[in-house]
Design an enzyme around this catalytic site. Sequence first.
Site, PDB file in Angstrom:
ATOM      1  N   SER A 314       0.783  -1.466   0.062  1.00 41.98           N
ATOM      2  CA  SER A 314      -0.031  -0.054  -0.006  1.00 41.98           C
ATOM      3  C   SER A 314       0.948   0.987  -0.021  1.00 41.98           C
ATOM      4  CB  SER A 314      -0.869   0.079   1.363  1.00 41.98           C
ATOM      5  OG  SER A 314      -1.535   1.123   1.378  1.00 41.98           O
ATOM      6  N   ASP A 315       0.376   2.210  -0.687  1.00 39.72           N
ATOM      7  CA  ASP A 315       1.046   3.587  -0.591  1.00 39.72           C
ATOM      8  C   ASP A 315       0.502   4.279   0.576  1.00 39.72           C
ATOM      9  OD1 ASP A 315      -1.262   4.022  -1.502  1.00 39.72           O
ATOM     10  OD2 ASP A 315      -0.892   5.504  -2.925  1.00 39.72           O
ATOM     11  N   LYS A 316       1.392   5.234   0.990  1.00 40.09           N
ATOM     12  CA  LYS A 316       1.150   5.846   2.377  1.00 40.09           C
ATOM     13  C   LYS A 316       0.066   6.888   2.171  1.00 40.09           C
ATOM     14  CE  LYS A 316       3.877   8.915   4.131  1.00 40.09           C
ATOM     15  NZ  LYS A 316       3.025   9.804   4.590  1.00 40.09           N
ATOM     16  N   THR A 319      -3.877   6.992   1.617  1.00 39.54           N
ATOM     17  CA  THR A 319      -4.501   5.394   1.702  1.00 39.54           C
ATOM     18  C   THR A 319      -4.271   5.012   3.354  1.00 39.54           C
ATOM     19  OG1 THR A 319      -3.792   5.008  -0.460  1.00 39.54           O
ATOM     20  CG2 THR A 319      -4.384   3.196   0.657  1.00 39.54           C
ATOM     21  N   THR A 547      -1.454  -0.835  -4.688  1.00 40.58           N
ATOM     22  CA  THR A 547      -2.126   0.424  -4.701  1.00 40.58           C
ATOM     23  C   THR A 547      -1.344   1.623  -5.423  1.00 40.58           C
ATOM     24  OG1 THR A 547      -1.578   1.390  -2.513  1.00 40.58           O
ATOM     25  CG2 THR A 547      -3.580  -0.150  -2.463  1.00 40.58           C
TER      26      THR A 547
END
Length: 795
Positions: A314-316, A319, A547
């Site tokens: 996951s990107d930060k 998200t 993501t």
Amino acid sequence: MAATTPAQAEAEPVQSGDWPETDPGKGLSASEAAARLARVGPNAIAEQTVAPWRQLLAKFWAPVPWMLEAVIVLQVLLGRGLESLVIAVLLVFNAVVAFVQEQRAKDALALLRKQLHVNARVRRDAQWQQIAAEQLVPGDVVHIRAGDIVPADLRLLDGAVSLDESALTGESLPVDAGAGKPAYTGAIVRQGEATGVVTATGARTFFGHTAELVRTSNAPSHMQSTIFAIVKRLVVFDLVLVAIVIGFALWHHLPLLDTAVFALMLLVASVPVALPATYTLATAVSSQLLAHQGVLVTRLPAVEEAAAMDTLVSDKTGTLTQNSLRYAGATALVQGADENAVLRAAALASDDATQDPLDLALLAPARERRLLADAPVRSAFHPFDPATRRSEGLYSVDGQPWRAMKGAATVIGPLCHLDAAQQAALDAAEKQLAASGARVLAVAAGANDALQLLGVVGLSDPPRPDAADLIARIKQLGVRVCMATGDAEETARAIGAQLGLGTRVCHIQPGAALDPAQCDLYARVLPEDKHHIVAALQKAGHVTGMTGDGVNDAPALRQAEMGIAVASATDVAKAAAGVVLTDPGLGGVLTVVRAGRQVHRRMLTYTLNKVLRTLEIVVFLTFGLLLTGHFVISPLLIVLMLFANDFATMSIATDRVHPSAQPQHWQVRRLMGASIVLAVLSLLFAWGVYVWAQAQGLSLAQLQTVVFLILVFGNQAGIYLLRSNGPLWSLAPSRWMAAASIGDVIIVCLLAAFGVLMAALPGFVVGMVLLATVVFTLLLDLLIKRALFRRFAIA
């Protein structure tokens, strides 16, 4: 590359084809735009549709219909007009049912396509606004920037962009375009910003089509490939049995036409006629439900692939965090500068028009402190570019060029030619701010040949309130969650600790091997690094979700089995992803994983039951012929049986199921192994019922009806036996499935009891076959199923 923002889009009036002049400073009025839209139509290409009657006829032009059509011809040659008519009616009915179900799935997809469209920034009535690209008309003034898909044919007025036209021309090198140059529909903006006027829309565009986000993949999914691999094995097995049947018939001088019909029906019984309709319906219905829960599916197989995902990267920003950057402080690193001096320079390297949250977070406190009241005249601005990892404002101070720059410390530091002491001070200041989870940017300013590091600024983006809980729930489903961020190691570690992701940080080194098992967090990640992360995880045997939101995330989103475009994603990212989240955060990921595992469970039920029943049917019918010397069921009853079974089987697409607690993978050997064991037991049961029926003094025709009942009731019972790992009564079926089952059983019983299309049976016999099937299924459920599922690891 200098870029012009929407606020700077001032130019002399332009002529757009045969349309009146448009003032770029005002754009079209809403009324004029509406009039032009009514005249030229939407900015879209009418899809090439196949007439419904042609789609229906196509249902009769395939291997299975061919075999049934051959059976009809053979039955006519044998003088069995009624049988051939009934088979023809059933063939037509089955085609109509499949056609209706596919239309239902297409309607669901059409609703999704309406929600997945390209947006455009357009100036109307002197105001910039976002509208669907389909609403653009010639003469509209449009602004494009990195990450956009060009929404219509444009003639650029100002600014400069780098366009990727590979999808249109096949040319892999980007094309630079500026004022006076064209930008064609469907091109991807790789860098820069520009404003242009629409010259053509829809079918009138240069390349004759508009940019579409939804691409329906024609490649089979893992589930489809698995089922067809199983079917190939079954067909080979059937061919062996057919050869045995033909040999037996020739040896015993059985009628050749009857034997040909029987052999064809054995092959028909092995083909998953209902597979396309069941799979399409199951995924389309799930996709439609997901759309109401904030998840838009761009490719149907993505729903099923979500079931197998075991790792999510996951990107930060936006998200896992709130994407509400706030100024958290600054540290000056040069004598004579203070916090305000660092903040002022950072604000001068920012621009409102980009609407970049990072720029806005710096401009707001700078204005509150009135640090920009005496700002110099700006001559140009370079917005943040992922390739350079910095933004820059160009100014004139005392008649001399002067620059203000902000960006990653690893980028700004080398530009300032720091000595060892200055570099150590920069590293220490960065670590101190990053330890709290803040994103840290280095700030520099000065003349072209005397750029000086002023200090660092910290921007806090707190975790989303629901992020830690969602991560924990995703982990409970057996999916490992990692984070990829462009921030420094200390920032990544702080956020990772707060969210329960872990604290092991990895960096992507060019040419260096990456061991994903040792990485909880990936820091200082460039967009192109995400593709490397996905490839490393896949090489290690993981089914990966990724993501992303930017144009440079597109390769990673396409590479990942589960590419996920987040709510703020660019059009290019949405086009590359398998699913698009419409709500921020990871809630949509949790939803699609559960939905994917539900689809997997439904199709697992279909697959197990299909293999089990195919083995039971072809072996029972073949050995019934060998042992009795006559056909134990008629071709008409085989077709009736297949129709009744497929009608019930398609209802699996809407069944109520429990999603598995672990990622799901298709294992052909395990599925075949479990099915063979159950098929052997079912064969013993079927033969026992047949022997019992013989003992009742029934005629040959009546015994064929008994076989028909055994196989239809067995298919129904198998669906309920296999649809869950727990007791078959632990989970109620869906309403459609319950209705299909009850209706199927009632109709079959009435046909057998009243002798419609078959020899009539006493009600006692019909009831006993049904009761015996229920008892046998309950015994399988209590004594065999759970141990068998554990042995073959079927979840």
